[in-house]
Design an enzyme around this catalytic site. Structure first.
Site, PDB file in Angstrom:
ATOM      1  N   HIS A  17      39.243 -44.031 -25.908  1.00  0.00           N
ATOM      2  CA  HIS A  17      38.088 -43.346 -25.045  1.00  0.00           C
ATOM      3  C   HIS A  17      37.021 -44.531 -25.053  1.00  0.00           C
ATOM      4  O   HIS A  17      36.351 -44.773 -23.719  1.00  0.00           O
ATOM      5  CB  HIS A  17      37.373 -42.266 -25.774  1.00  0.00           C
ATOM      6  CG  HIS A  17      38.415 -40.863 -25.853  1.00  0.00           C
ATOM      7  ND1 HIS A  17      38.611 -40.024 -26.869  1.00  0.00           N
ATOM      8  CD2 HIS A  17      38.909 -40.305 -24.811  1.00  0.00           C
ATOM      9  CE1 HIS A  17      39.191 -39.117 -26.770  1.00  0.00           C
ATOM     10  NE2 HIS A  17      39.666 -39.293 -25.462  1.00  0.00           N
ATOM     11  N   LYS A  41      39.550 -22.926 -26.362  1.00  0.00           N
ATOM     12  CA  LYS A  41      40.379 -23.975 -27.296  1.00  0.00           C
ATOM     13  C   LYS A  41      39.918 -24.285 -28.439  1.00  0.00           C
ATOM     14  O   LYS A  41      38.609 -24.617 -28.601  1.00  0.00           O
ATOM     15  CB  LYS A  41      40.286 -25.338 -26.365  1.00  0.00           C
ATOM     16  CG  LYS A  41      41.526 -26.200 -26.682  1.00  0.00           C
ATOM     17  CD  LYS A  41      41.301 -27.238 -25.591  1.00  0.00           C
ATOM     18  CE  LYS A  41      42.219 -28.429 -25.987  1.00  0.00           C
ATOM     19  NZ  LYS A  41      42.053 -29.529 -24.909  1.00  0.00           N
ATOM     20  N   ARG A  90      47.057 -43.015 -19.702  1.00  0.00           N
ATOM     21  CA  ARG A  90      47.770 -43.822 -20.886  1.00  0.00           C
ATOM     22  C   ARG A  90      49.151 -44.029 -20.189  1.00  0.00           C
ATOM     23  O   ARG A  90      49.504 -45.215 -19.715  1.00  0.00           O
ATOM     24  CB  ARG A  90      47.805 -43.382 -22.096  1.00  0.00           C
ATOM     25  CG  ARG A  90      46.460 -43.320 -22.799  1.00  0.00           C
ATOM     26  CD  ARG A  90      46.287 -42.456 -24.087  1.00  0.00           C
ATOM     27  NE  ARG A  90      46.672 -40.912 -23.342  1.00  0.00           N
ATOM     28  CZ  ARG A  90      46.588 -39.771 -24.191  1.00  0.00           C
ATOM     29  NH1 ARG A  90      46.432 -40.040 -25.590  1.00  0.00           N
ATOM     30  NH2 ARG A  90      46.777 -38.705 -23.835  1.00  0.00           N
ATOM     31  N   SER A 128      43.616 -37.994 -29.295  1.00  0.00           N
ATOM     32  CA  SER A 128      42.908 -37.095 -30.177  1.00  0.00           C
ATOM     33  C   SER A 128      43.766 -36.473 -31.138  1.00  0.00           C
ATOM     34  O   SER A 128      43.678 -36.433 -32.442  1.00  0.00           O
ATOM     35  CB  SER A 128      41.727 -36.397 -29.490  1.00  0.00           C
ATOM     36  OG  SER A 128      41.082 -37.038 -29.130  1.00  0.00           O
TER      37      SER A 128
HETATM   38  O1  PNS Z   1      39.952 -34.118 -23.219  1.00  0.00           O
HETATM   39  P1  PNS Z   1      40.708 -32.980 -22.122  1.00  0.00           P
HETATM   40  O2  PNS Z   1      40.678 -31.668 -22.986  1.00  0.00           O
HETATM   41  O3  PNS Z   1      42.040 -33.235 -21.567  1.00  0.00           O
HETATM   42  O4  PNS Z   1      39.511 -32.420 -20.856  1.00  0.00           O
HETATM   43  C1  PNS Z   1      40.028 -31.646 -19.817  1.00  0.00           C
HETATM   44  C2  PNS Z   1      38.574 -31.132 -19.082  1.00  0.00           C
HETATM   45  C3  PNS Z   1      37.573 -30.854 -20.161  1.00  0.00           C
HETATM   46  C4  PNS Z   1      38.523 -32.444 -18.237  1.00  0.00           C
HETATM   47  C5  PNS Z   1      39.189 -29.971 -18.266  1.00  0.00           C
HETATM   48  O5  PNS Z   1      39.691 -29.005 -19.076  1.00  0.00           O
HETATM   49  C6  PNS Z   1      37.964 -29.495 -17.238  1.00  0.00           C
HETATM   50  O6  PNS Z   1      37.657 -29.991 -16.377  1.00  0.00           O
HETATM   51  N1  PNS Z   1      37.377 -28.293 -17.635  1.00  0.00           N
HETATM   52  C7  PNS Z   1      36.299 -27.481 -17.191  1.00  0.00           C
HETATM   53  C8  PNS Z   1      36.980 -26.359 -16.349  1.00  0.00           C
HETATM   54  C9  PNS Z   1      37.120 -26.732 -14.723  1.00  0.00           C
HETATM   55  O7  PNS Z   1      36.211 -27.388 -14.065  1.00  0.00           O
HETATM   56  N2  PNS Z   1      38.657 -26.623 -14.371  1.00  0.00           N
HETATM   57  C10 PNS Z   1      38.975 -26.992 -13.084  1.00  0.00           C
HETATM   58  C11 PNS Z   1      39.536 -28.571 -13.139  1.00  0.00           C
HETATM   59  S1  PNS Z   1      41.292 -28.274 -13.846  1.00  0.00           S
END
Ligand code: PNS
Length: 165
Positions: A17, A41, A90, A128
């Protein structure tokens, strides 16, 4: 001013990150790390712990700010007047999930692009979840995460040992 949002769980932040962040910070004027507050989560670290670890780990990058969001990412992007979403990519296994998210976000907010940033090859295998799993069975992950995260993981490991003994 070109503002990008780098959203994620960051549970916890890793060296991968940080590498993505350092690269993105050279492309955009300002990067907002947006730590998601996701009630569905289960995270190992609280939101405050995650934010604090990011703050310490990213202190050397001048144009980065750290915040949290909940709900729809698109709303947060509008609020922050961002022009882009940063996501680390990645390997090919990330691609389907990331493409899906990028397409949903484009559908909701077409004027904002998702920019995929690849990290250095040394960080390509770090996740992570992998770091958490390895450290919870006693592996040394000092080369994979910032020092503050390494320390926090050790404390979680010690706490889990004392619960089982
Ligand atoms: O690190 P992660 O868990 O892969 O991040 C995922 C994240 C937070 C980017 C994604 O879950 C997100 O954007 N959540 C907010 C809800 C949202 O806007 N969802 C619509 C787009 S998928």
């Amino acid at each position: 001013m070109r503002v990008a949002v780098y959203p994620g769980s960051f549970d916890p932040i890793t060296n991968g990150h940080i590498d993505v962040l350092e690269r993105s910070s050279k492309i955009f004027d300002r990067i907002i790390i947006a730590v998601v507050h996701n009630v569905t989560k289960k995270a190992m670290f609280t939101l405050d712990e995650r934010v604090d670890m990011i703050r310490q780990s990213a202190a050397h990058i001048p144009n980065v700010e750290i915040s949290c969001f909940s709900g729809l990412l698109a709303n947060y992007l509008i609020e922050k007047q961002a022009c882009a979403i940063i996501r680390g990519l990645r390997t090919v296994t990330d691609f389907e999930y990331e493409m899906h998210m990028a397409m949903i976000n484009r559908e909701i907010i077409p004027e904002i692009d998702t920019i995929f940033v690849t990290s250095d090859k040394n960080y390509i295998f770090i996740s992570s979840s992998g770091v958490k799993e390895a450290s919870m069975v006693g592996a040394n992950v000092a080369n994979l995460v910032p020092p503050v995260v390494n320390q926090a993981l050790k404390q979680k490991y010690q706490a889990s040992i004392s619960l089982t003994t």
